[in-house]
Write a protein that holds these residues in place. Structure first.
Motif, PDB file in Angstrom:
ATOM      1  N   ARG A  26     -12.853   5.769  -0.172  1.00  0.00           N
ATOM      2  CA  ARG A  26     -12.192   5.024  -1.251  1.00  0.00           C
ATOM      3  C   ARG A  26     -10.679   5.258  -1.233  1.00  0.00           C
ATOM      4  O   ARG A  26      -9.893   4.311  -1.409  1.00  0.00           O
ATOM      5  CB  ARG A  26     -12.770   5.456  -2.597  1.00  0.00           C
ATOM      6  CG  ARG A  26     -12.188   4.716  -3.802  1.00  0.00           C
ATOM      7  CD  ARG A  26     -12.543   3.236  -3.757  1.00  0.00           C
ATOM      8  NE  ARG A  26     -12.063   2.551  -4.957  1.00  0.00           N
ATOM      9  CZ  ARG A  26     -10.805   2.184  -5.181  1.00  0.00           C
ATOM     10  NH1 ARG A  26      -9.880   2.428  -4.258  1.00  0.00           N
ATOM     11  NH2 ARG A  26     -10.467   1.573  -6.291  1.00  0.00           N
ATOM     12  N   LEU A  27     -10.246   6.484  -1.023  1.00  0.00           N
ATOM     13  CA  LEU A  27      -8.818   6.771  -0.961  1.00  0.00           C
ATOM     14  C   LEU A  27      -8.182   6.113   0.261  1.00  0.00           C
ATOM     15  O   LEU A  27      -7.047   5.622   0.200  1.00  0.00           O
ATOM     16  CB  LEU A  27      -8.577   8.275  -0.946  1.00  0.00           C
ATOM     17  CG  LEU A  27      -8.988   9.027  -2.221  1.00  0.00           C
ATOM     18  CD1 LEU A  27      -8.678  10.511  -2.078  1.00  0.00           C
ATOM     19  CD2 LEU A  27      -8.313   8.461  -3.457  1.00  0.00           C
ATOM     20  N   ALA A  28      -8.916   6.100   1.373  1.00  0.00           N
ATOM     21  CA  ALA A  28      -8.410   5.417   2.562  1.00  0.00           C
ATOM     22  C   ALA A  28      -8.263   3.919   2.306  1.00  0.00           C
ATOM     23  O   ALA A  28      -7.303   3.291   2.761  1.00  0.00           O
ATOM     24  CB  ALA A  28      -9.340   5.672   3.744  1.00  0.00           C
ATOM     25  N   ALA A  29      -9.201   3.350   1.558  1.00  0.00           N
ATOM     26  CA  ALA A  29      -9.118   1.931   1.229  1.00  0.00           C
ATOM     27  C   ALA A  29      -7.896   1.631   0.367  1.00  0.00           C
ATOM     28  O   ALA A  29      -7.374   0.515   0.388  1.00  0.00           O
ATOM     29  CB  ALA A  29     -10.390   1.485   0.503  1.00  0.00           C
ATOM     30  N   ASP A  30      -7.427   2.644  -0.359  1.00  0.00           N
ATOM     31  CA  ASP A  30      -6.214   2.494  -1.166  1.00  0.00           C
ATOM     32  C   ASP A  30      -4.945   2.739  -0.347  1.00  0.00           C
ATOM     33  O   ASP A  30      -3.846   2.757  -0.902  1.00  0.00           O
ATOM     34  CB  ASP A  30      -6.241   3.473  -2.342  1.00  0.00           C
ATOM     35  CG  ASP A  30      -7.152   3.009  -3.461  1.00  0.00           C
ATOM     36  OD1 ASP A  30      -7.585   1.841  -3.440  1.00  0.00           O
ATOM     37  OD2 ASP A  30      -7.443   3.818  -4.364  1.00  0.00           O
ATOM     38  N   GLY A  31      -5.108   2.963   0.952  1.00  0.00           N
ATOM     39  CA  GLY A  31      -3.960   3.096   1.830  1.00  0.00           C
ATOM     40  C   GLY A  31      -3.543   4.518   2.137  1.00  0.00           C
ATOM     41  O   GLY A  31      -2.508   4.730   2.777  1.00  0.00           O
ATOM     42  N   MET A  32      -4.332   5.488   1.707  1.00  0.00           N
ATOM     43  CA  MET A  32      -3.975   6.879   1.987  1.00  0.00           C
ATOM     44  C   MET A  32      -4.476   7.310   3.361  1.00  0.00           C
ATOM     45  O   MET A  32      -5.536   6.865   3.819  1.00  0.00           O
ATOM     46  CB  MET A  32      -4.570   7.805   0.926  1.00  0.00           C
ATOM     47  CG  MET A  32      -4.034   7.589  -0.463  1.00  0.00           C
ATOM     48  SD  MET A  32      -4.601   8.875  -1.607  1.00  0.00           S
ATOM     49  CE  MET A  32      -4.269   8.059  -3.177  1.00  0.00           C
ATOM     50  N   THR A  33      -3.729   8.189   3.993  1.00  0.00           N
ATOM     51  CA  THR A  33      -4.211   8.898   5.173  1.00  0.00           C
ATOM     52  C   THR A  33      -5.097  10.039   4.679  1.00  0.00           C
ATOM     53  O   THR A  33      -4.726  10.766   3.756  1.00  0.00           O
ATOM     54  CB  THR A  33      -3.035   9.462   5.985  1.00  0.00           C
ATOM     55  OG1 THR A  33      -2.277   8.363   6.503  1.00  0.00           O
ATOM     56  CG2 THR A  33      -3.516  10.337   7.123  1.00  0.00           C
ATOM     57  N   VAL A  34      -6.257  10.192   5.285  1.00  0.00           N
ATOM     58  CA  VAL A  34      -7.251  11.130   4.756  1.00  0.00           C
ATOM     59  C   VAL A  34      -7.583  12.220   5.768  1.00  0.00           C
ATOM     60  O   VAL A  34      -7.867  11.939   6.935  1.00  0.00           O
ATOM     61  CB  VAL A  34      -8.544  10.386   4.353  1.00  0.00           C
ATOM     62  CG1 VAL A  34      -9.627  11.371   3.934  1.00  0.00           C
ATOM     63  CG2 VAL A  34      -8.260   9.407   3.217  1.00  0.00           C
ATOM     64  N   ALA A 228      -6.278   9.860  -8.606  1.00  0.00           N
ATOM     65  CA  ALA A 228      -5.381  10.069  -7.466  1.00  0.00           C
ATOM     66  C   ALA A 228      -4.259   9.054  -7.405  1.00  0.00           C
ATOM     67  O   ALA A 228      -3.255   9.282  -6.724  1.00  0.00           O
ATOM     68  CB  ALA A 228      -6.178  10.015  -6.159  1.00  0.00           C
ATOM     69  N   GLY A 229      -4.444   7.937  -8.102  1.00  0.00           N
ATOM     70  CA  GLY A 229      -3.467   6.860  -8.011  1.00  0.00           C
ATOM     71  C   GLY A 229      -2.846   6.484  -9.333  1.00  0.00           C
ATOM     72  O   GLY A 229      -1.888   7.115  -9.785  1.00  0.00           O
TER      73      GLY A 229
END
Length: 246
Positions: A26-34, A228-229
């Motif tokens: 989900r965080l990756a889908a928001d554009g974060m590097t994980v 997180a966002g």
């Protein structure tokens, strides 16, 4: 500066499955590097990375014992070496052993305390030292803190400690522009919850929530992504994410 270097960077512990994997994706889908952390199952963490990369994201799997400060320091340092810093830390790593208090094996209690409490403390300490302004630390508690179900005393005790350190750390980081919150899931359809439970018991627990179902890892990941966002004005809180079960 490249697009990749502009991305926020998230470390997700326990990302090899369940809520951890859903949160990482989900965080990756928001554009974060994980950074997908794993303790012992590298293959499953690599599956998480592969899923993120197939969806167009950036991720890497790194292993460490969350309760070992040297190993976790190395993981944080490697993250900074690869991506320049850390913006979000999500600590889903945990274990759950259930038994009545009077019958509970103390060796199992010590092992659970090591992962759930010491592990959270180690991860939170590193996050407190390294998170960049605008960052977020998200720990994990449990809705059993409200439900007070028999056989959960030892597990709930570990999560009570997690809540205490989370809420105090939020105040200790005054002036840093870093939020610190705990997510407290209710019954969620993960292997940790489902293993060893007869279907009749699972169905009964699912019926307790007004929404009449178990939570899913994706349900919990949505709350993680919010904290997180965009959820910058939520700080020093325990969010019960349980469909109204308590």
């Amino acid at each position: 500066m490249s697009e990749a270097s502009n991305r926020r960077v998230a470390i997700v512990t326990g990302a090899s499955g369940g809520i951890g994997r859903a949160s990482a994706e989900r965080l990756a889908a928001d554009g974060m590097t994980v950074v997908a952390h794993y303790a012992g199952n590298r293959a499953r963490a690599e599956e998480t990375v592969a899923a993120i990369e197939e969806a167009g994201g950036t991720a890497v799997a790194l292993g460490a014992d969350v309760a070992d400060e040297a190993q976790m320091t190395a993981l944080f340092d490697r993250t900074t070496e690869l991506y320049g810093g850390v913006d979000v830390v999500v600590n889903t790593a945990g274990v759950m052993v259930l038994a009545p208090l009077a019958e509970f094996d103390l060796d199992q209690f010590d092992a659970m305390m090591r992962t759930n409490v010491r592990g959270t403390f180690v991860v939170a300490q590193l996050a407190a030292r390294q998170l960049r302004p605008g960052g977020a630390l998200i720990t994990f508690s449990t809705s059993v803190e409200r439900l007070q179900q028999p056989t959960y005393s030892a597990y709930a005790a570990t999560k009570g400690a997690v809540e205490a350190l989370t809420l105090i750390l939020a105040r200790e980081l005054r002036g840093r522009d870093v939020t610190v919150n705990a997510v407290a899931p209710g019954p969620t359809a993960t292997p940790l919850f489902l293993d060893g439970k007869p279907q009749q018991v699972i169905d009964h627990i699912a019926s307790l929530a007004p929404l009449e179902r178990l939570g899913t890892p994706d349900d919990i990941a949505e709350t993680v992504a919010f904290l997180a966002g965009p959820g910058r004005w939520v700080n020093g809180q325990v969010l019960y994410v349980n469909g109204g079960i308590a």
